[in-house]
Design a protein around this motif. Structure first.
Motif, PDB file in Angstrom:
ATOM      1  N   GLN A 115       0.826  -1.211   0.000  1.00  0.00           N
ATOM      2  CA  GLN A 115       0.000   0.000   0.000  1.00  0.00           C
ATOM      3  C   GLN A 115       0.859   1.259   0.000  1.00  0.00           C
ATOM      4  O   GLN A 115       0.522   2.241  -0.646  1.00  0.00           O
ATOM      5  CB  GLN A 115      -0.935   0.027   1.208  1.00  0.00           C
ATOM      6  CG  GLN A 115      -1.865   1.249   1.197  1.00  0.00           C
ATOM      7  CD  GLN A 115      -2.818   1.288   2.368  1.00  0.00           C
ATOM      8  OE1 GLN A 115      -2.828   0.402   3.213  1.00  0.00           O
ATOM      9  NE2 GLN A 115      -3.636   2.331   2.436  1.00  0.00           N
ATOM     10  N   ALA A 116       1.979   1.233   0.729  1.00  0.00           N
ATOM     11  CA  ALA A 116       2.855   2.407   0.821  1.00  0.00           C
ATOM     12  C   ALA A 116       4.114   2.160   0.012  1.00  0.00           C
ATOM     13  O   ALA A 116       4.726   1.090   0.092  1.00  0.00           O
ATOM     14  CB  ALA A 116       3.209   2.697   2.279  1.00  0.00           C
ATOM     15  N   LEU A 117       4.509   3.162  -0.759  1.00  0.00           N
ATOM     16  CA  LEU A 117       5.711   3.082  -1.587  1.00  0.00           C
ATOM     17  C   LEU A 117       6.619   4.240  -1.213  1.00  0.00           C
ATOM     18  O   LEU A 117       6.220   5.406  -1.290  1.00  0.00           O
ATOM     19  CB  LEU A 117       5.338   3.154  -3.063  1.00  0.00           C
ATOM     20  CG  LEU A 117       6.495   3.211  -4.066  1.00  0.00           C
ATOM     21  CD1 LEU A 117       7.339   1.944  -3.983  1.00  0.00           C
ATOM     22  CD2 LEU A 117       5.960   3.410  -5.481  1.00  0.00           C
ATOM     23  N   ALA A 118       7.851   3.917  -0.808  1.00  0.00           N
ATOM     24  CA  ALA A 118       8.803   4.963  -0.443  1.00  0.00           C
ATOM     25  C   ALA A 118       9.308   5.671  -1.692  1.00  0.00           C
ATOM     26  O   ALA A 118       9.475   5.062  -2.759  1.00  0.00           O
ATOM     27  CB  ALA A 118       9.973   4.360   0.334  1.00  0.00           C
ATOM     28  N   LEU A 119       9.530   6.975  -1.548  1.00  0.00           N
ATOM     29  CA  LEU A 119      10.121   7.739  -2.647  1.00  0.00           C
ATOM     30  C   LEU A 119      11.403   7.064  -3.119  1.00  0.00           C
ATOM     31  O   LEU A 119      12.273   6.715  -2.314  1.00  0.00           O
ATOM     32  CB  LEU A 119      10.431   9.166  -2.175  1.00  0.00           C
ATOM     33  CG  LEU A 119       9.257  10.147  -2.082  1.00  0.00           C
ATOM     34  CD1 LEU A 119       9.702  11.406  -1.345  1.00  0.00           C
ATOM     35  CD2 LEU A 119       8.737  10.489  -3.467  1.00  0.00           C
ATOM     36  N   GLY A 120      11.499   6.861  -4.423  1.00  0.00           N
ATOM     37  CA  GLY A 120      12.709   6.256  -4.982  1.00  0.00           C
ATOM     38  C   GLY A 120      12.675   4.750  -5.065  1.00  0.00           C
ATOM     39  O   GLY A 120      13.533   4.156  -5.728  1.00  0.00           O
ATOM     40  N   GLU A 121      11.721   4.085  -4.412  1.00  0.00           N
ATOM     41  CA  GLU A 121      11.620   2.630  -4.500  1.00  0.00           C
ATOM     42  C   GLU A 121      10.645   2.239  -5.601  1.00  0.00           C
ATOM     43  O   GLU A 121       9.960   3.081  -6.197  1.00  0.00           O
ATOM     44  CB  GLU A 121      11.194   2.036  -3.153  1.00  0.00           C
ATOM     45  CG  GLU A 121      12.278   2.097  -2.088  1.00  0.00           C
ATOM     46  CD  GLU A 121      12.005   1.163  -0.924  1.00  0.00           C
ATOM     47  OE1 GLU A 121      10.848   0.715  -0.767  1.00  0.00           O
ATOM     48  OE2 GLU A 121      12.952   0.874  -0.164  1.00  0.00           O
ATOM     49  N   TRP A 122      10.581   0.935  -5.852  1.00  0.00           N
ATOM     50  CA  TRP A 122       9.723   0.404  -6.909  1.00  0.00           C
ATOM     51  C   TRP A 122       8.696  -0.541  -6.303  1.00  0.00           C
ATOM     52  O   TRP A 122       8.998  -1.288  -5.377  1.00  0.00           O
ATOM     53  CB  TRP A 122      10.549  -0.349  -7.957  1.00  0.00           C
ATOM     54  CG  TRP A 122      11.477   0.533  -8.733  1.00  0.00           C
ATOM     55  CD1 TRP A 122      12.682   1.012  -8.323  1.00  0.00           C
ATOM     56  CD2 TRP A 122      11.251   1.056 -10.039  1.00  0.00           C
ATOM     57  NE1 TRP A 122      13.240   1.800  -9.285  1.00  0.00           N
ATOM     58  CE2 TRP A 122      12.386   1.849 -10.368  1.00  0.00           C
ATOM     59  CE3 TRP A 122      10.228   0.931 -10.977  1.00  0.00           C
ATOM     60  CZ2 TRP A 122      12.498   2.506 -11.584  1.00  0.00           C
ATOM     61  CZ3 TRP A 122      10.347   1.582 -12.190  1.00  0.00           C
ATOM     62  CH2 TRP A 122      11.472   2.366 -12.484  1.00  0.00           C
ATOM     63  N   ALA A 123       7.487  -0.502  -6.849  1.00  0.00           N
ATOM     64  CA  ALA A 123       6.445  -1.449  -6.460  1.00  0.00           C
ATOM     65  C   ALA A 123       6.105  -2.335  -7.651  1.00  0.00           C
ATOM     66  O   ALA A 123       6.157  -1.904  -8.811  1.00  0.00           O
ATOM     67  CB  ALA A 123       5.195  -0.716  -5.986  1.00  0.00           C
ATOM     68  N   ARG A 124       5.745  -3.547  -7.369  1.00  0.00           N
ATOM     69  CA  ARG A 124       5.329  -4.497  -8.401  1.00  0.00           C
ATOM     70  C   ARG A 124       3.812  -4.372  -8.577  1.00  0.00           C
ATOM     71  O   ARG A 124       3.042  -4.478  -7.608  1.00  0.00           O
ATOM     72  CB  ARG A 124       5.709  -5.913  -7.969  1.00  0.00           C
ATOM     73  CG  ARG A 124       5.287  -7.024  -8.923  1.00  0.00           C
ATOM     74  CD  ARG A 124       5.629  -8.370  -8.296  1.00  0.00           C
ATOM     75  NE  ARG A 124       5.099  -9.486  -9.071  1.00  0.00           N
ATOM     76  CZ  ARG A 124       5.768 -10.128 -10.001  1.00  0.00           C
ATOM     77  NH1 ARG A 124       7.008  -9.784 -10.272  1.00  0.00           N
ATOM     78  NH2 ARG A 124       5.225 -11.147 -10.660  1.00  0.00           N
ATOM     79  N   VAL A 125       3.366  -4.111  -9.808  1.00  0.00           N
ATOM     80  CA  VAL A 125       1.945  -3.896 -10.091  1.00  0.00           C
ATOM     81  C   VAL A 125       1.481  -4.917 -11.127  1.00  0.00           C
ATOM     82  O   VAL A 125       2.047  -5.012 -12.226  1.00  0.00           O
ATOM     83  CB  VAL A 125       1.687  -2.467 -10.604  1.00  0.00           C
ATOM     84  CG1 VAL A 125       0.207  -2.282 -10.942  1.00  0.00           C
ATOM     85  CG2 VAL A 125       2.124  -1.438  -9.576  1.00  0.00           C
ATOM     86  N   THR A 126       0.475  -5.672 -10.771  1.00  0.00           N
ATOM     87  CA  THR A 126      -0.116  -6.655 -11.670  1.00  0.00           C
ATOM     88  C   THR A 126      -1.353  -6.058 -12.308  1.00  0.00           C
ATOM     89  O   THR A 126      -2.309  -5.683 -11.619  1.00  0.00           O
ATOM     90  CB  THR A 126      -0.491  -7.941 -10.917  1.00  0.00           C
ATOM     91  OG1 THR A 126       0.688  -8.483 -10.304  1.00  0.00           O
ATOM     92  CG2 THR A 126      -1.089  -8.963 -11.860  1.00  0.00           C
ATOM     93  N   LYS A 127      -1.341  -5.965 -13.666  1.00  0.00           N
ATOM     94  CA  LYS A 127      -2.462  -5.376 -14.401  1.00  0.00           C
ATOM     95  C   LYS A 127      -3.190  -6.483 -15.162  1.00  0.00           C
ATOM     96  O   LYS A 127      -2.559  -7.374 -15.731  1.00  0.00           O
ATOM     97  CB  LYS A 127      -1.967  -4.314 -15.374  1.00  0.00           C
ATOM     98  CG  LYS A 127      -1.223  -3.156 -14.697  1.00  0.00           C
ATOM     99  CD  LYS A 127      -0.686  -2.160 -15.716  1.00  0.00           C
ATOM    100  CE  LYS A 127       0.084  -1.039 -15.032  1.00  0.00           C
ATOM    101  NZ  LYS A 127       0.651  -0.076 -16.015  1.00  0.00           N
TER     102      LYS A 127
END
Length: 790
Positions: free
Chosen positions: A328-340
């Motif tokens: 739910q939270a993404l730190a500035l500069g990090e990457w999140a994995r998103v499944t579309k």
């Protein structure tokens, strides 16, 4: 050509002249009709007319609220000011998801109640605000503008007056590119007709509309849908009945630029004379888009049509697009994995471009009852926050500008998008979806929360302002909340920067935070502070970075969650204040009430009382019982048990009741009667002069001597819902007035009742204490005065 249904005109008449015509739909064309209504606050909108137009006639309908309602009050929590503006913004967006309209705002900050347009313009620069309205009009391009108020004194609130004045001026000047150049305000637009609502005065109406019309597709009437939309304004207590049957709405035509009936009362439709299309009934597309009020977890995917073909004709109502993040939270500069995932739940194949399984970008064909899924990685360079709060206000205008292409508030986020077409058409439809994190709650089921971007470590104090008695021992536990947006377990340390005179029990505290975790660390701070303001600052360190700010979540089930950012600074207002001896206060919280913790900071022993527990509570152990603002309105148990409180006073106790509304005139609430006028008396100028007309009054002399200086630096207002008349047994030691008005004496009333003392005050102390106003704290201390009942 769009088919339409003509509704018969009514033959009934009203007193005072011929009846206004009943609305009917005009012959349609290929140009969609658009209507923009303009008001001052989030709850000013006419959801009945909005729903009938947007749901019932497929009219592109918009609501422009000058403000976000920051200056109002809060029935569901303690947020006031800008945090309340965030809540009320989200409540409007929840309403728009139900009634299907667009939502716009200007940059105006709701500074509180005003009594006139001139007073309001002292806070809002007229030309700048008119420019904002012109931008919205040019971007939305309405054929019709509807003002929700008259622009006269009968509107009451100065904000209401200004909204109606600006609505008409924008109608007049939206095409003026000399005064409002295209480069800064967008291409010129000329609205064709101008109306004002007449729902408050049907006798002035030129047209009436049955918003109670039943929609067989939806299985409910537009008035019922509108009631659900209206009920989203929960912070203002605007729950509405779902009315069945005929429900009339009224409008008055004020001006037209197109051929229409010379006598406005002969109009059959607000669209008379316009070459626009409307259609009765609700399309499947609109049902698909917005028909749910459950907040973000039910947010409907936005559709932007890029061709003349409608999504309904292309079968797009059976296409779904989802994007789920691994956190739910993404730190500035990090990457999140998103499944579309794209789901085709229709009968024909669909085509769109997306990453292929071979690694490139290509055309993807999804057959009926099939889906296509791929994984992206996302990062962001800016934190997620309300866009209008990204920088500090300039006076009573928010700083971020309204762009020349003013956007619907619902589509300001940059959501992932795909363009889809069917096998039988090359026309494309763009689908947008928010990136969400979802999980299963055992009670609520599927819960979805938007992915938000935050500093790696958020650091905040419990409050931004606290009170303390000056030059006395300061000994307080200070809590600091840490929230992690990092994707792995992180060790964070926190240190304090303290003003001269204070020391902490530790130089640094350390905490381990799992991904997305929240932890609280506590310092004990002691010393002595002279009178004045003093700042305590917190600095967190993690992964070689320093963090000096953080967010406070704003979460209620009926709205999308949001976050307010603030510096990690606690301001201590050290004030010269004396407390009555042997104080023991029982406090019954009211609405938007933050006073109890502020009293505790001054050294008052406070016990929170629940209204339903009053009969079983030994009230004699309290020297004073305090009732919070609007508590009688918000809690029926308090009304039911009020006689126990009055008995406590008769037996020698002291009771302090903060302001209520018209419920305070009910027999049995106050010990002696008062009357409150409609509209109510209030002193809105926070700098309005205050006269002490009974200098010997004990409530103004013990334990603190109250002078004119104690009314300096007040915020927003002096008093509200002031009694206009009151029983002669009340002592009224204060008089105050706004400029040009007669003095009002109802702000502070004190009376002997039996062997005790009853105090009723409509002073806006609920705003002064949380703002750290010294005079407000000193006055409140005096209200508490008195000895324990014998």
């Amino acid at each position: 050509m769009v088919a339409v249904m003509l509704l018969p005109a009514t033959n009934s008449a009203q007193q005072g002249g011929p009846a206004p015509q009943r609305e009917s739909s005009p012959p349609g064309s290929s140009v969609a009709a658009r209507m923009l209504s303009i008001g001052a606050h989030p709850d000013d909108e006419d959801t009945g007319l909005i729903t009938w137009l947007a749901r019932g006639r497929n009219v592109e309908t918009g609501y422009l609220s000058l403000t976000r309602g920051d200056g109002g009050q809060n029935l569901i929590g303690n947020e006031l000011g800008e945090p309340l503006g965030v809540i009320r913004t989200q409540e409007l967006l929840a309403a728009r998801r139900i009634d299907g309209a667009h939502q716009y705002f200007t940059r105006a900050y709701d500074f509180g109640y005003s009594k006139s347009a001139p007073e309001t313009y002292r806070h809002w620069p007229k030309e700048e605000l008119l420019g904002d309205v012109v931008k919205v009009v040019r971007a939305f391009r309405p054929h019709i503008i509807l003002a929700l108020f008259s622009g006269t004194q009968r509107d009451g609130h100065g904000h209401h007056q200004v909204s109606a004045i600006l609505a008409r001026e924008a109608y007049d000047v939206a095409s003026d590119t000399l005064r409002f150049p295209v480069r800064g305000f967008g291409p010129a637009w000329t609205p064709q007709k101008f109306y004002r609502t007449a729902r408050f005065n049907p006798a002035l109406a030129t047209l009436r509309i049955n918003i109670g019309e039943f929609n067989p597709v939806l299985g409910e009437s537009y008035a019922e849908i509108a009631a659900e939309s209206r009920s989203q304004h929960k912070s203002q207590g605007f729950g509405a009945l779902r009315r069945k049957g005929v429900v009339w709405n009224y409008v008055t035509r004020e001006h037209t630029r197109v051929p229409a009936a010379a006598d406005p009362k002969q109009e059959r439709s607000i669209f008379d004379g316009l070459a626009t299309a409307t259609a009765p009934g609700d399309t499947l597309l609109k049902i698909y888009q917005n028909r749910n009020s459950g907040g973000f977890c039910n947010e409907v995917r936005q559709l932007s049509i890029t061709s003349a073909a409608t999504p309904a004709s292309m079968g797009m109502s059976s296409v779904a697009f989802e994007a789920f993040a691994d956190r739910q939270a993404l730190a500035l500069g990090e990457w999140a994995r998103v499944t579309k995932t794209v789901y085709n739940r229709g009968r024909a194949p669909i085509t769109f471009e997306a990453p292929t399984r071979s690694g490139g970008i290509g055309a993807i064909v999804v057959l009926p009852d099939s889906s296509y899924r791929w994984v992206d990685s996302v990062t962001r360079s800016e934190i997620t926050q309300p866009w209008w709060l990204a920088s500090a206000r300039t006076g009573d205008l928010f700083t971020p500008p309204i762009g020349a292409a003013a956007e619907d508030e619902r589509v300001k986020q940059h959501w992932p998008a795909i363009t889809i077409s069917t096998g039988t058409s090359q026309a494309g439809v763009t689908l947008r979806t928010p990136i969400v994190y979802h999980y299963v709650d055992p009670v609520r089921g599927d819960v979805q929360r938007p992915l938000f971007v935050a500093p790696g470590i958020s650091v905040t104090f419990d409050r931004m302002i606290e009170l303390a008695p000056a030059s006395t021992a300061f000994d307080r536990f200070v809590n600091i909340t840490l929230r992690s947006a990092f994707g792995d377990t992180t060790i964070a340390s926190v240190a304090l920067e303290l003003p001269k005179g204070l020391t902490a029990d530790s130089v640094r505290r350390t905490a381990a935070l799992a991904p997305g975790a929240t932890r609280t660390v506590t310092f004990r701070v002691r010393g002595t502070l002279p009178a004045g303001t003093h700042d305590i600052r917190a600095i967190a360190e993690a992964k070689g970075q320093q963090f000096r700010s953080g967010y406070v979540p704003i979460e209620y089930e009926h709205i999308d969650p949001d976050r307010i950012y603030r510096p990690a600074t606690l301001t201590i207002n050290s004030i010269d204040v004396l407390l009555p001896p042997e104080l023991s206060v029982g406090y019954i919280p009211g609405v938007g009430d933050n006073a109890a913790p502020m009293l505790q900071q001054l050294g008052v022993l406070v016990t929170i009382l629940r209204p339903e527990e009053i009969p079983a509570t030994d009230l004699s152990r309290f020297s004073t019982i305090v009732v919070g603002p609007r508590a009688y309105e918000a809690n029926k148990a308090l009304i039911d048990n009020n006689n126990h409180l009055l008995t406590y006073v008769r037996n020698g106790g002291r009771m302090v009741v903060q302001y209520g509304q018209y419920e305070m005139m009910r027999p049995g609430v106050l010990p002696y009667p008062v009357t409150i006028r409609r509209p109510h008396d209030r002193v809105t100028e926070e700098t309005a002069p205050v006269s002490i007309v009974v200098p010997s009054s004990p409530v103004l002399n013990s334990p603190n001597r109250i002078t004119a200086a104690d009314f300096s630096d007040w915020v927003q207002e002096r008093a509200l819902y002031m009694p206009f008349t009151f029983d002669s047994r009340y002592n009224a030691p204060l008089a105050m007035t706004d400029p040009g008005e007669e003095a009002k004496r109802g702000a502070l009333l004190e009376a002997q009742y039996g062997r005790g003392t009853y105090v009723y005050t409509s002073l806006a102390l609920f705003r002064q204490l949380p703002a750290g106003v010294p005079g407000g704290a000193r006055i409140f201390a005096n209200l508490l005065g008195g000895s324990r009942p014998r």
